[in-house]
Design an enzyme around this catalytic site. Structure first.
Site, PDB file in Angstrom:
ATOM      1  N   GLY A  24     -40.899 -34.893  70.732  1.00  0.00           N
ATOM      2  CA  GLY A  24     -40.523 -36.032  71.563  1.00  0.00           C
ATOM      3  C   GLY A  24     -39.577 -35.606  72.659  1.00  0.00           C
ATOM      4  O   GLY A  24     -38.698 -36.367  73.069  1.00  0.00           O
ATOM      5  N   GLY A  56     -35.031 -37.270  73.252  1.00  0.00           N
ATOM      6  CA  GLY A  56     -35.490 -35.892  73.174  1.00  0.00           C
ATOM      7  C   GLY A  56     -35.043 -35.061  74.355  1.00  0.00           C
ATOM      8  O   GLY A  56     -34.608 -33.904  74.201  1.00  0.00           O
ATOM      9  N   SER A  93     -33.920 -45.838  63.326  1.00  0.00           N
ATOM     10  CA  SER A  93     -33.438 -46.865  64.246  1.00  0.00           C
ATOM     11  C   SER A  93     -32.575 -47.848  63.463  1.00  0.00           C
ATOM     12  O   SER A  93     -32.809 -48.081  62.270  1.00  0.00           O
ATOM     13  CB  SER A  93     -34.623 -47.610  64.880  1.00  0.00           C
ATOM     14  N   SER A  94     -31.597 -48.443  64.133  1.00  0.00           N
ATOM     15  CA  SER A  94     -30.719 -49.389  63.442  1.00  0.00           C
ATOM     16  C   SER A  94     -31.454 -50.652  63.002  1.00  0.00           C
ATOM     17  O   SER A  94     -30.938 -51.412  62.175  1.00  0.00           O
ATOM     18  CB  SER A  94     -29.536 -49.764  64.329  1.00  0.00           C
ATOM     19  N   CYS A  95     -32.672 -50.878  63.515  1.00  0.00           N
ATOM     20  CA  CYS A  95     -33.432 -52.064  63.089  1.00  0.00           C
ATOM     21  C   CYS A  95     -33.969 -51.921  61.670  1.00  0.00           C
ATOM     22  O   CYS A  95     -34.557 -52.866  61.135  1.00  0.00           O
ATOM     23  CB  CYS A  95     -34.575 -52.345  64.061  1.00  0.00           C
ATOM     24  N   TYR A 150     -42.223 -52.244  63.549  1.00  0.00           N
ATOM     25  CA  TYR A 150     -41.588 -50.996  63.982  1.00  0.00           C
ATOM     26  C   TYR A 150     -40.557 -50.537  62.957  1.00  0.00           C
ATOM     27  O   TYR A 150     -40.488 -49.350  62.607  1.00  0.00           O
ATOM     28  CB  TYR A 150     -40.927 -51.222  65.341  1.00  0.00           C
ATOM     29  N   LYS A 199     -40.206 -46.961  60.786  1.00  0.00           N
ATOM     30  CA  LYS A 199     -39.030 -46.082  60.807  1.00  0.00           C
ATOM     31  C   LYS A 199     -38.453 -45.902  59.399  1.00  0.00           C
ATOM     32  O   LYS A 199     -37.987 -44.815  59.041  1.00  0.00           O
ATOM     33  CB  LYS A 199     -37.977 -46.646  61.750  1.00  0.00           C
ATOM     34  N   PRO A 222     -29.423 -44.047  64.538  1.00  0.00           N
ATOM     35  CA  PRO A 222     -28.567 -44.219  65.707  1.00  0.00           C
ATOM     36  C   PRO A 222     -28.429 -45.676  66.126  1.00  0.00           C
ATOM     37  O   PRO A 222     -29.290 -46.515  65.850  1.00  0.00           O
ATOM     38  CB  PRO A 222     -29.311 -43.419  66.789  1.00  0.00           C
ATOM     39  N   HIS A 252     -35.554 -51.434  76.840  1.00  0.00           N
ATOM     40  CA  HIS A 252     -34.550 -52.056  75.984  1.00  0.00           C
ATOM     41  C   HIS A 252     -33.534 -52.784  76.860  1.00  0.00           C
ATOM     42  O   HIS A 252     -33.589 -52.720  78.086  1.00  0.00           O
ATOM     43  CB  HIS A 252     -33.871 -51.000  75.113  1.00  0.00           C
ATOM     44  N   ARG A 264     -24.132 -56.076  69.674  1.00  0.00           N
ATOM     45  CA  ARG A 264     -24.822 -54.812  69.459  1.00  0.00           C
ATOM     46  C   ARG A 264     -23.866 -53.630  69.594  1.00  0.00           C
ATOM     47  O   ARG A 264     -22.861 -53.680  70.308  1.00  0.00           O
ATOM     48  CB  ARG A 264     -25.955 -54.642  70.482  1.00  0.00           C
ATOM     49  N   ASP A 310     -33.312 -64.166  70.107  1.00  0.00           N
ATOM     50  CA  ASP A 310     -32.084 -63.369  70.138  1.00  0.00           C
ATOM     51  C   ASP A 310     -32.221 -62.038  69.403  1.00  0.00           C
ATOM     52  O   ASP A 310     -31.499 -61.092  69.673  1.00  0.00           O
ATOM     53  CB  ASP A 310     -30.940 -64.142  69.476  1.00  0.00           C
TER      54      ASP A 310
END
Length: 318
Positions: free
Chosen positions: A11, A17, A108-110, A137, A141, A164, A180, A210, A271
């Protein structure tokens, strides 16, 4: 990592990357493989295997896989999930079969539950339902984290994972469809300033908070983690150290861009998670912290956009 060891950033042309490649080169790593046109499509099993067979990398940073903001996650959930699943399975399996010494996978933080206690610590993974707007998604992850742990358990590999905060910076995707929040707001306010728009619409209420991290700081953290972190069954959080609401973020970007119009918050738009802040105490306790002031990082991102980032299709004028 030995400075002459073969290092592969899967990546390398993505936002993160590219920043890792810059950081490796500054640190003196002289044997980076798979840069630019040499990198195989990470979701193509034949090309990835041929690449590993030919280059035999010792260390791998796995940061590839399609991503996007809320709009992209709502419009392309199957594409985002499939691309990330394929990439993880193919790269991780080849890393095992070709004897990679250590692999760092970025999630990912999601991946944390929608109603996770804040700040979110690593132990809260898989303790509740995910945020619906990016569930597909996030599941992909999560699968990457668990696949690394499964290979470690079954094969004794050293495949570690990091989670992250929302990354941004030079090289970001500023397209209206896939960007984003920071890149999207920078582009929209820049166009509003140039077009003398009276107002800019911002998705949602502006209240969600965030944790953001400048991509060069994240790249520095990735190198630190690869060298220092050895916990194979637990990912580590990488937060930026500052928490901002979407409204606060929009006001900051408005000042950086120099836009003088009104901000209108569109409450008909989602949101996402109401609060998403990472607990980075494990990494901070090891001696790493984000170092770039948020305002400086926003300015660097906008400067890059002015020089190189305006090639994407323009946003719709309100």
């Amino acid at each position: 990592m030995e400075l002459n060891a073969k290092v592969y950033v899967a990546g390398g042309q993505t936002l993160i990357g590219a920043a890792i490649l810059r950081r490796l080169e500054r640190a003196g790593y002289v044997n980076i493989v798979g840069k630019a046109d040499e990198e195989p499509p990470p979701s193509d099993p034949a090309q990835v295997e041929a690449f590993f067979a030919r280059t035999n990398p010792a260390y791998v940073f796995l940061v590839s896989g399609d991503s996007g903001g809320i709009a992209a996650n709502q419009k392309y959930p199957a594409q985002l999930m499939l691309d990330n699943l394929l990439t993880e399975c193919i790269v991780i399996d080849n890393a095992h079969r070709y004897g990679v010494k250590k692999l760092l996978y970025l999630a990912s933080s999601c991946v944390y539950p929608r109603n996770c206690p804040q700040p979110m610590s690593e132990g809260w993974l898989l303790t509740g339902p995910l945020e619906p707007t990016n569930e597909a998604y996030a599941l992909a992850k999560l699968a990457g984290i668990k696949l690394c742990q499964a290979y470690n358990h079954q094969h004794g590999t050293k495949f570690i994972s990091a989670i992250p905060a929302n990354a941004f910076g030079p090289g970001d995707d500023f397209s209206p469809e896939d960007s984003h929040v920071i890149a999207a707001l920078i582009r929209r306010m820049h166009e509003a300033k140039n077009g003398s728009w009276e107002a800019v619409d911002v998705w949602g209420t502006g209240s969600p908070q965030r944790d953001f991290i400048f991509v060069d700081d994240l790249a520095d953290a990735c190198l630190f983690i690869m060298e220092q972190y050895c916990e194979k069954q637990q990912p580590v959080n990488v937060g930026g150290g500052g928490v901002y609401s979407i409204k606060e973020l929009a006001e900051l970007i408005k000042r950086v861009v120099g836009y003088r119009g009104e901000l209108r918050f569109d409450r008909t738009k989602p949101d996402g998670m109401p609060l998403k802040v990472l607990d980075s105490s494990v990494l901070n306790g090891m001696g790493w912290k984000s170092s770039t002031p948020f305002g400086t990082a926003l300015r660097a991102t906008y400067d890059w956009f002015l020089q190189a980032g305006q090639t994407a299709r323009p946003a719709n004028v309100p």
